[in-house]
Structure formats: structure tokens, C-alpha cells
Motif scaffolding. Sequence first.
Motif, PDB file in Angstrom:
ATOM      1  N   ARG A  88     -10.594  -4.755  -8.582  1.00 58.78           N
ATOM      2  CA  ARG A  88     -10.026  -3.912  -7.534  1.00 58.78           C
ATOM      3  C   ARG A  88     -10.071  -4.593  -6.163  1.00 58.78           C
ATOM      4  NH1 ARG A  88     -12.496  -0.729  -3.890  1.00 58.78           N
ATOM      5  NH2 ARG A  88     -11.265   0.944  -2.908  1.00 58.78           N
ATOM      6  N   ARG A 132       0.841  -1.207   0.000  1.00 55.53           N
ATOM      7  CA  ARG A 132       0.000   0.000   0.000  1.00 55.53           C
ATOM      8  C   ARG A 132       0.869   1.247   0.000  1.00 55.53           C
ATOM      9  NH1 ARG A 132      -4.097   0.150   4.732  1.00 55.53           N
ATOM     10  NH2 ARG A 132      -5.099  -1.398   3.385  1.00 55.53           N
ATOM     11  N   GLU A 153      -3.809  -5.673   0.210  1.00 54.87           N
ATOM     12  CA  GLU A 153      -3.309  -4.609   1.077  1.00 54.87           C
ATOM     13  C   GLU A 153      -3.848  -4.716   2.493  1.00 54.87           C
ATOM     14  OE1 GLU A 153      -2.475  -1.229  -2.389  1.00 54.87           O
ATOM     15  OE2 GLU A 153      -4.023  -0.862  -0.867  1.00 54.87           O
ATOM     16  N   ILE A 195      -6.891  -6.263  -4.933  1.00 51.80           N
ATOM     17  CA  ILE A 195      -5.851  -5.385  -4.403  1.00 51.80           C
ATOM     18  C   ILE A 195      -6.213  -4.964  -2.984  1.00 51.80           C
ATOM     19  CG2 ILE A 195      -4.681  -3.164  -4.670  1.00 51.80           C
ATOM     20  CD1 ILE A 195      -3.801  -5.218  -6.699  1.00 51.80           C
ATOM     21  N   VAL A 196      -7.499  -4.708  -2.750  1.00 54.99           N
ATOM     22  CA  VAL A 196      -7.963  -4.360  -1.404  1.00 54.99           C
ATOM     23  C   VAL A 196      -7.633  -5.483  -0.432  1.00 54.99           C
ATOM     24  CG1 VAL A 196      -9.986  -3.887   0.026  1.00 54.99           C
ATOM     25  CG2 VAL A 196      -9.797  -2.842  -2.238  1.00 54.99           C
ATOM     26  N   ARG A 210       2.448   1.668  -3.422  1.00 59.99           N
ATOM     27  CA  ARG A 210       1.468   2.113  -4.418  1.00 59.99           C
ATOM     28  C   ARG A 210       1.178   3.598  -4.234  1.00 59.99           C
ATOM     29  NH1 ARG A 210      -3.607   3.186  -3.871  1.00 59.99           N
ATOM     30  NH2 ARG A 210      -3.866   2.047  -1.912  1.00 59.99           N
ATOM     31  N   GLU A 211       0.953   4.011  -2.999  1.00 60.48           N
ATOM     32  CA  GLU A 211       0.639   5.415  -2.738  1.00 60.48           C
ATOM     33  C   GLU A 211       1.817   6.318  -3.079  1.00 60.48           C
ATOM     34  OE1 GLU A 211      -0.573   5.306   1.338  1.00 60.48           O
ATOM     35  OE2 GLU A 211      -2.644   4.717   0.856  1.00 60.48           O
ATOM     36  N   THR A 222      -3.846   4.390  -8.115  1.00 58.09           N
ATOM     37  CA  THR A 222      -5.051   3.954  -7.407  1.00 58.09           C
ATOM     38  C   THR A 222      -5.063   2.433  -7.312  1.00 58.09           C
ATOM     39  OG1 THR A 222      -6.359   3.762  -9.429  1.00 58.09           O
ATOM     40  CG2 THR A 222      -6.325   5.925  -8.320  1.00 58.09           C
ATOM     41  N   GLN A 223      -5.900   1.910  -6.436  1.00 62.59           N
ATOM     42  CA  GLN A 223      -6.054   0.459  -6.346  1.00 62.59           C
ATOM     43  C   GLN A 223      -6.610  -0.108  -7.653  1.00 62.59           C
ATOM     44  OE1 GLN A 223      -8.501   0.252  -2.760  1.00 62.59           O
ATOM     45  NE2 GLN A 223      -6.744  -0.433  -1.558  1.00 62.59           N
ATOM     46  N   GLN A 224      -7.494   0.627  -8.315  1.00 60.81           N
ATOM     47  CA  GLN A 224      -8.052   0.182  -9.580  1.00 60.81           C
ATOM     48  C   GLN A 224      -6.960   0.037 -10.636  1.00 60.81           C
ATOM     49  OE1 GLN A 224     -11.197  -0.849 -10.321  1.00 60.81           O
ATOM     50  NE2 GLN A 224     -10.339  -1.403 -12.326  1.00 60.81           N
ATOM     51  N   SER A 227      -3.779  -0.492 -10.126  1.00 63.80           N
ATOM     52  CA  SER A 227      -2.934  -1.638  -9.777  1.00 63.80           C
ATOM     53  C   SER A 227      -3.611  -2.942 -10.154  1.00 63.80           C
ATOM     54  CB  SER A 227      -2.625  -1.618  -8.280  1.00 63.80           C
ATOM     55  OG  SER A 227      -1.855  -0.484  -7.935  1.00 63.80           O
TER      56      SER A 227
END
Length: 287
Positions: free
Chosen positions: A39, A18, A46, A42-43, A21-22, A27-29, A31
Motif C-alpha cells: 500500500r 487519487r 498519490e 500507492i501512497v 481512485r476515489e 481503497t489504496q490497499q 489499488s
Amino acid sequence: MGHARPTFERRQLGLVLRRLRERTGMTQQASAEVLGKVRSRIVQLEDGSATASMEDLDKLLDCYNVTGDERTTVVELGQQARRRQKRRVHVDNLPDAYRRFADLEASASEINCFETGVIPGLLQSEGYIQALLAEADGVLWSADDSQGEDRSVYRLDRQSRLLGEGDRRIMRFVVTEDALRANMGAPEVMREQLTHLLALIDKMPDLNIRVLQADSYGNPLRGSGLTIFGFGERGTPIGYSSPVFGPSTYYDGEPEATAMLRAFYRSWEAALSREASRRLIQHIAKE
């Protein structure tokens, strides 16, 4: 990726991914699209409730521009996360363990911290941080250690992430009286630190700071330091034992975390109330 319970290793990997990525601003989408997945995967990754194959992890690291030693460390975290492991003591021997501690800390909904003889990191003033690191410079690490500046920035970054306005997490700190009276750096450093504590107490009504007096009885944590992170319904508590030298040690077994929390509350109950603690800090600052 496979769905799994959030073990300590999976939680650590997820928090690191996370942060990476940030750091890139993705965004999570976005990734998820790199992996050709939805999505929600990824949620789950993380959040520590999913594992990633080596192929998917490589794709994410490529996408996040992670190279060198940093990539090697994340790959090792991925390997640990894919192993079937019982809840137990976890020793973090990988590089940059302090960054993963900060990730775990920032994700917690409750933080309970006890330290002996030193002000807890989240409550330290900038001058106190510099003086504390100077005492260890050339002793616990070499004087030319390239991470010296990182350690200072890291502590200030932790504070900005957790002590900002609007943060509603529960935070309890027990500070021992000898930490308030210590000779850290110079007298003006300690005056700054005590003033900083008073400002935090006045500014943040939800921040709970208590002082354990030197003559208090019934302290099961005498001579030690620990932190217990709570995650509400997102997982079981994780205990952390503060090292003087060596790797970071975590306890994600329920019996160990429960015992650590029980010991913290015993010390919390033995400490002065919030207002009485404030008065004592004021008194010491005027001495």
C-alpha cells in the motif's frame, strides 16, 4: 515505481490518480494489490514522491475504468512525471486543466489569493458564477461548448471541498474594491454576492478576507491576479498565475514562488483589516 522528490509533474499525476481512485470507491490497499505492491507505494505515488512505469499506470487506469481522452491526458501526465526536470515555469496545455487546478488547491494546507476586479472563485455566489461565465460565453469559448455546465459545477464543487465546516487550512484572500462595485449580471446578483461574502466572514472565523481599497498605495500586484499554494513539510510552495485566455501557468521554482508570496503579503498589508473589510462590504451592499 521509483522513489523521487515531489516535482510539480509528479504531484499533478498523483492528485489525478487519487481522484480517479476515489471516484471508483477503491481503497489504496485494493489499488496496490492490482499492481502486486504494498500500500505504501500507492501512497507515495498519490503524494507525488514516486513515479509509475507505463505498465503500472496502464493497470491502474484499467482498474479505474479510465478511457478515451481522459486516459490520453493521464498517460501524458505520466510521461511528464517520469522525465528529469528542473523546477521551473510549468504550462499546463492538457485538456481539463481546471480539474487539476482544483486537485492542487484541495491538497494545499495554505492558500493565498489576490484577484483584481473579480471576486475569487472560492468566494463567488452561485448567481455571480453564472453571470461571470455568461460574460465569457461565446467569446472566450463557443456558445455551444460542452464544458459550460462543467465550469459552474466545478466552482461549486471547489467551494464544497474547501469551505466545509472543520476545514482548518489557512486561506487568505485580497479582494479589490472595484470587484465589490462591479456591474456583474444585474444589481441583485451583486447584492447576493456581497451578502454571500458577509455570510462567509461570519460563518468561518478562520477565513481571512481583506478588501484593498481603490485609493490604496503600494500594491505590486496591480492589474494582475495570482494564487500561491503552500504544502507545509510536504513540498515547496507553488504559484499560479491567473490567465484571461490560454493555458494555466504554474511556478514551482523557489525564487519565483517566494517573490509571488512576497508580493501577495505586500498587498495583504495594504488592505483593510478583516473587520474593516466587513464594514466596507456592508456599506457597499446598502448603497
